[in-house]
Design a protein around this motif. Sequence first.
Motif, mmCIF file in Angstrom:
data_model
loop_
_atom_site.group_PDB
_atom_site.id
_atom_site.type_symbol
_atom_site.label_atom_id
_atom_site.label_comp_id
_atom_site.label_asym_id
_atom_site.label_seq_id
_atom_site.Cartn_x
_atom_site.Cartn_y
_atom_site.Cartn_z
ATOM 1 N N LYS A 3 0.842 -1.109 -0.123
ATOM 2 C CA LYS A 3 0.144 -0.229 0.031
ATOM 3 C C LYS A 3 1.126 1.286 0.012
ATOM 4 O O LYS A 3 1.634 1.591 0.884
ATOM 5 N N GLU B 124 1.320 4.596 0.788
ATOM 6 C CA GLU B 124 0.608 5.434 1.737
ATOM 7 C C GLU B 124 1.466 5.590 2.854
ATOM 8 O O GLU B 124 1.740 4.747 3.649
ATOM 9 N N ASP B 125 1.891 6.892 3.339
ATOM 10 C CA ASP B 125 2.742 7.005 4.269
ATOM 11 C C ASP B 125 1.964 6.320 5.791
ATOM 12 O O ASP B 125 0.910 6.671 5.715
ATOM 13 N N ALA B 126 2.773 5.924 6.465
ATOM 14 C CA ALA B 126 2.274 5.257 7.773
ATOM 15 C C ALA B 126 2.830 5.755 9.139
ATOM 16 O O ALA B 126 4.153 5.871 9.111
ATOM 17 N N GLU B 127 2.090 5.661 10.315
ATOM 18 C CA GLU B 127 2.906 6.076 11.491
ATOM 19 C C GLU B 127 3.645 5.054 11.853
ATOM 20 O O GLU B 127 3.104 3.828 11.863
ATOM 21 N N GLU B 128 4.748 5.400 12.737
ATOM 22 C CA GLU B 128 5.492 4.037 13.062
ATOM 23 C C GLU B 128 6.714 4.757 13.846
ATOM 24 O O GLU B 128 7.219 5.991 13.593
ATOM 25 N N SER B 129 6.894 4.228 15.088
ATOM 26 C CA SER B 129 7.856 4.990 15.840
ATOM 27 C C SER B 129 8.847 3.678 16.507
ATOM 28 O O SER B 129 8.515 3.190 17.283
ATOM 29 N N ALA C 271 -2.402 13.746 9.017
ATOM 30 C CA ALA C 271 -1.639 12.291 9.488
ATOM 31 C C ALA C 271 -0.224 12.564 10.167
ATOM 32 O O ALA C 271 0.401 13.683 9.613
#
Length: 209
Positions: free
Chosen positions: A8, A10-15, A209
């Motif tokens: 996919k 689409e930039d995704a949040e991750e830490s 986002a």
Amino acid sequence: MTAENTMKVEDAEESWNVVASAERFAGRIITVRTDTVEMPGGVTADRDYVVHPGSVAVLALDGEDRVLLIRQYRHPARRLLWELPAGIRDVPGEPLVECAARELAEEAAYRARTWHTLVDLRTSPGMSDERIRVFLARDLEPIPDEENTYVRHHEETDMPAVWIPLGAAVDKALNGMIHNSPAVAGILAAYAASADGFKGLRPADAPEA
């Protein structure tokens, strides 16, 4: 099947896990930090970055499809840059579109009746956490002099403004005549969004986002 067809896009949040953090510098607006981040394989690496409150910018488009550009001195670049009206998110809790409307009024003495979210940017994600939301502002009207009480200081004292056709602004961006990143992104995004009359744009209060 290639990765492009299965993942996919689409930039995704991750830490990733931060095992240590140190503040190196604290200024009026920004701070500089070094985080020691746990990398794949169990190793760690230091990452220096600028902590920034975030910004907004406004691509103001008039009834003749002309873009409003302002020129401002930028000391780190040692350049006079043509930019969009823009500013820092310096009022806690202020909706982003209200921040953008304030910057449009202060820097260009215009107000707008129609607002959309044009594009969201991460200025330089390898060195800063700054976020910029660029708005499209239309149905513009000038603010009368007697209502405009904002006093300009420093770089804003001499800040000329021009209106140029959107297509001409695109040409200038592609030919290396405009370098400011939210200006370039906003101009190209507005040109792309104009294909369907801006119907595909997100509302001004779209979540970030």
